[in-house]
Write an enzyme that holds these catalytic residues in place. Structure first.
Site, PDB file in Angstrom:
ATOM      1  N   LEU E  74       0.909  -1.107   0.238  1.00 43.02           N
ATOM      2  CA  LEU E  74      -0.315  -0.092  -0.244  1.00 43.02           C
ATOM      3  C   LEU E  74       0.996   1.425   0.713  1.00 43.02           C
ATOM      4  O   LEU E  74       0.432   2.160   0.115  1.00 43.02           O
ATOM      5  CB  LEU E  74      -0.752  -0.500   1.457  1.00 43.02           C
ATOM      6  CG  LEU E  74      -1.724  -1.379   1.252  1.00 43.02           C
ATOM      7  CD1 LEU E  74      -2.954  -1.272   2.389  1.00 43.02           C
ATOM      8  CD2 LEU E  74      -3.276  -1.307  -0.252  1.00 43.02           C
ATOM      9  N   CYS E  75       2.172   1.091  -0.361  1.00 42.60           N
ATOM     10  CA  CYS E  75       3.197   2.332  -0.377  1.00 42.60           C
ATOM     11  C   CYS E  75       2.487   3.020  -2.040  1.00 42.60           C
ATOM     12  O   CYS E  75       3.112   2.335  -2.498  1.00 42.60           O
ATOM     13  CB  CYS E  75       4.326   1.956  -0.224  1.00 42.60           C
ATOM     14  SG  CYS E  75       5.797   2.656   0.572  1.00 42.60           S
ATOM     15  N   HIS E  76       3.342   4.550  -1.491  1.00 42.83           N
ATOM     16  CA  HIS E  76       2.779   4.833  -3.007  1.00 42.83           C
ATOM     17  C   HIS E  76       4.243   5.282  -3.228  1.00 42.83           C
ATOM     18  O   HIS E  76       5.478   5.446  -2.902  1.00 42.83           O
ATOM     19  CB  HIS E  76       2.809   6.766  -2.707  1.00 42.83           C
ATOM     20  CG  HIS E  76       1.385   6.585  -1.888  1.00 42.83           C
ATOM     21  ND1 HIS E  76       0.888   6.531  -0.704  1.00 42.83           N
ATOM     22  CD2 HIS E  76      -0.151   7.202  -2.641  1.00 42.83           C
ATOM     23  CE1 HIS E  76      -0.195   6.831  -0.177  1.00 42.83           C
ATOM     24  NE2 HIS E  76      -1.443   6.665  -1.394  1.00 42.83           N
ATOM     25  N   MET E 112       9.291   3.925   4.769  1.00 42.72           N
ATOM     26  CA  MET E 112       9.195   2.408   4.423  1.00 42.72           C
ATOM     27  C   MET E 112      10.441   2.297   3.731  1.00 42.72           C
ATOM     28  O   MET E 112      11.400   1.218   3.136  1.00 42.72           O
ATOM     29  CB  MET E 112       8.342   2.156   3.837  1.00 42.72           C
ATOM     30  CG  MET E 112       6.472   2.360   4.937  1.00 42.72           C
ATOM     31  SD  MET E 112       7.128   1.486   5.992  1.00 42.72           S
ATOM     32  CE  MET E 112       7.591  -0.087   5.341  1.00 42.72           C
ATOM     33  N   GLU E 113      11.275   3.478   2.775  1.00 39.75           N
ATOM     34  CA  GLU E 113      12.379   3.561   1.732  1.00 39.75           C
ATOM     35  C   GLU E 113      13.657   2.672   2.664  1.00 39.75           C
ATOM     36  O   GLU E 113      14.498   2.125   1.452  1.00 39.75           O
ATOM     37  CB  GLU E 113      12.048   4.559   0.905  1.00 39.75           C
ATOM     38  CG  GLU E 113      11.382   4.314  -0.499  1.00 39.75           C
ATOM     39  CD  GLU E 113       9.951   4.514  -0.507  1.00 39.75           C
ATOM     40  OE1 GLU E 113       9.734   4.974   1.374  1.00 39.75           O
ATOM     41  OE2 GLU E 113       8.569   4.691  -1.425  1.00 39.75           O
ATOM     42  N   ASP E 127      23.008 -13.262   2.873  1.00 46.14           N
ATOM     43  CA  ASP E 127      23.358 -13.943   2.341  1.00 46.14           C
ATOM     44  C   ASP E 127      25.387 -14.455   1.682  1.00 46.14           C
ATOM     45  O   ASP E 127      25.334 -15.181   1.657  1.00 46.14           O
ATOM     46  CB  ASP E 127      22.797 -13.736   0.506  1.00 46.14           C
ATOM     47  CG  ASP E 127      23.063 -14.050  -0.474  1.00 46.14           C
ATOM     48  OD1 ASP E 127      22.706 -15.455  -0.056  1.00 46.14           O
ATOM     49  OD2 ASP E 127      23.527 -14.055  -1.128  1.00 46.14           O
TER      50      ASP E 127
END
Lengths: 158, 158, 158, 158, 158, 158
Positions: E74-76, E112-113, E127
């Protein structure tokens, strides 16, 4: 001056462009696929009256222009306002010249988008011709002209 | 023979490879970035003791190899088993040669993946050097060697 | 007038929108999944007190709206400001109507984004119901209303 | 039986298919774009002797087939072995029928891939014709035939 | 107040931000990889004079920042203006702290980014070290500071 | 032994796994979102009788598992056979534990896929709760158990 994106400590980042003004910017790039005359004839006309080959490569280039920030790690995402890909097949020379033009109204230039479009269109042509000429070669991948931005307009001599 | 992917009516599709046997396949491709000696020195060593530049381009190439079926419209998706990107900077000549090798155990060859890796690595180098040399050029994009598959092994003369 | 994106020579490109003004634009589209009453009951309530099925389809539609320029080759990338997907299950009729609304402040309309959201939400519903009804069908995929942009506001009769 | 992907507690997951055998599987789906006769004529021939329009939609459909597991949340990734998209323009009726066939050698069926290819090809056609007919509608999105897998072969009546 | 993105009926959508003003916004987030001292030494220096390991993780984080709207449903989507990823290896403690800063000129914040960049960089480090320490753990994933936007500037105590 | 993916010269590549046998492999990973009791109550039940919040995060995690090779630069692409994401909300403690399990029949393990699913699900929960708790934190990101592959089965003590 040094490398774009690289800090004094040698680490590479996506640099801050938030203070740069939005202006209209355009870049044109080329790439040349060198294959054989008969292959160019197949691509461009001749035996393929309704041939999709050039259309496939054009779409590949245009879609790749939109993917540039996914492919080039430190490239800023930009809202592309235009992307065109044109072909100049030269059956005598056995070459197809690809010309890609990209335009934006944004804070960075679109050279990478134009180069990516031209290159991926050339790779898509290679993909369709590799069964008939595995020794085709792509070269002359370069920016031909740029407008907009503080570094000024320029173009290569024709 | 005609173009890969193109039917008799000229339309292009992703052709049926379901009957082809899975074999180990490998391809190596190259691309050459031609810029200036001082730029190659910046990329490869010199002023950048811990420089990320080549690592950035290597990762760009390897990740692009995995994106090949997203970029080349009629390319089949393949489970890549290996992807390497190496650089041969030649500061005297002002060039960086990029060598990409891709391997799979699958039903089609990996020439497109190797070419895409080499090309995108070259574009990533261009992106980092464009502030110091906007006239750099990428060329010699071609397959150097291929093993596996029914068309047999081959390589270009060194 | 002719086809959007297509030049006089028949080739298709991403056309120049750099001179268009940024305005607030919104579009609503629908799609209808036609299946059986018992399947609609499964999707909407009934045996699934906390069922994720509609939420899965909603998220699929919203995420697809964001992917529209990756899916529709000549579509311009746009910064979406809003995307909603709503469902109107009609168990008696055996249908689920999907309504998608997308909004942007940009230079092109968002009909394609709304249509893509509605369609992919419908496909995600199909995916979850195909084990119980392989003959379900998606139809009525169309734009219901549009506001903003120079072509004016319009909506279909209810 | 219940919904594919949904557990007894109502939560939806990507279900375990690791024990299913790899077999050759194929599915064909259709979608129909309903517009006006003059628009179909533009798309298919008439004023566009070398028109890219159908090629653009074909490529959009084929590339979307490869993106199916990115679009449909609970769909398993599959190595597609074939993807074709064909058009049956009916200028008198003002319709274009899209037929997509996808094949794999894998553990799940390819109905979703065929439906996604047909649908996205239809949306790409809509995108190119929306300037001349904003009321076009996509319908009849359904699976026509399926072979392979334990549920057996089937096809709809012609 | 309630959850971001969730309507009164419990359904989650990408909410309307079209009326929000564009302002310069920045966020910094961290994540910490906890492994063993010898592994941190391998990552940061020691046996790897020209080691790519940190560069690989940095690029992974920066590219993931650009992919945030593809990952967080739901992130723009936002035009990122800057993304940096820095590492603070502490060989004595056996930890690598990752600091990610993202900047935009847009209508929503970039927490969020920044979190996505820090997290994916940490996963990429995991990893590369999992063959030597399968019990490494990532923690302390949080926002450290935010500027811009109507909610005001804030930062955690150092 | 040294770092996975890194050659003796310090450069990092996608290593050759073409000779490894295909076996059934599974991994489970966790991540824990630490927020406030009232926020956990909002996410899990309470005021949201049909709340999509957990479903949104689940789908985000499952779709991210499929994107792992796009996010982790040197990760091999794998055909995922199963991906599940489960939540253990503990309102008293103010935490949500996320458990992700991924399975494949392939040549490499799926720890990275399970970790990516758990982490992105946690980030999606953070995204929905950040308006009510900007100081939430994600931690305890680790592999809990692994089966298949030559390194043997293992799990952490409960």
């Amino acid at each position: 001056t040094g490398l774009t994106h690289v800090r004094a400590d040698g680490s590479a980042h996506m640099v801050d462009v938030s203070a740069k003004p939005e202006t209209s910017r355009e870049a044109t790039a080329e790439a040349v696929l060198a294959t054989r005359p008969d292959v160019v004839a197949m691509l461009a006309e001749g035996t393929l009256p309704k041939g999709d080959a050039l259309a496939v490569a054009r779409i590949a280039g245009i879609m790749a222009a939109k993917k540039t920030p996914e492919l080039i790690p430190l490239c800023h995402p930009l809202p592309l306002a235009k992307a065109t890909v044109d072909f100049e097949p030269d059956a005598a020379a056995g070459t197809v010249r690809i010309l890609a033009t990209v335009k934006t109204r944004g804070v960075t230039g679109v050279e990478m988008e134009a180069l990516t479009a031209a290159t991926v269109a050339a790779l898509a042509l290679y993909d369709m011709t590799k069964a008939v000429d595995k020794h085709a070669e792509i070269g002359s991948v370069r920016v031909l002209a740029k407008t907009g931005g503080k570094s000024g307009d320029w173009s290569v001599a024709p």
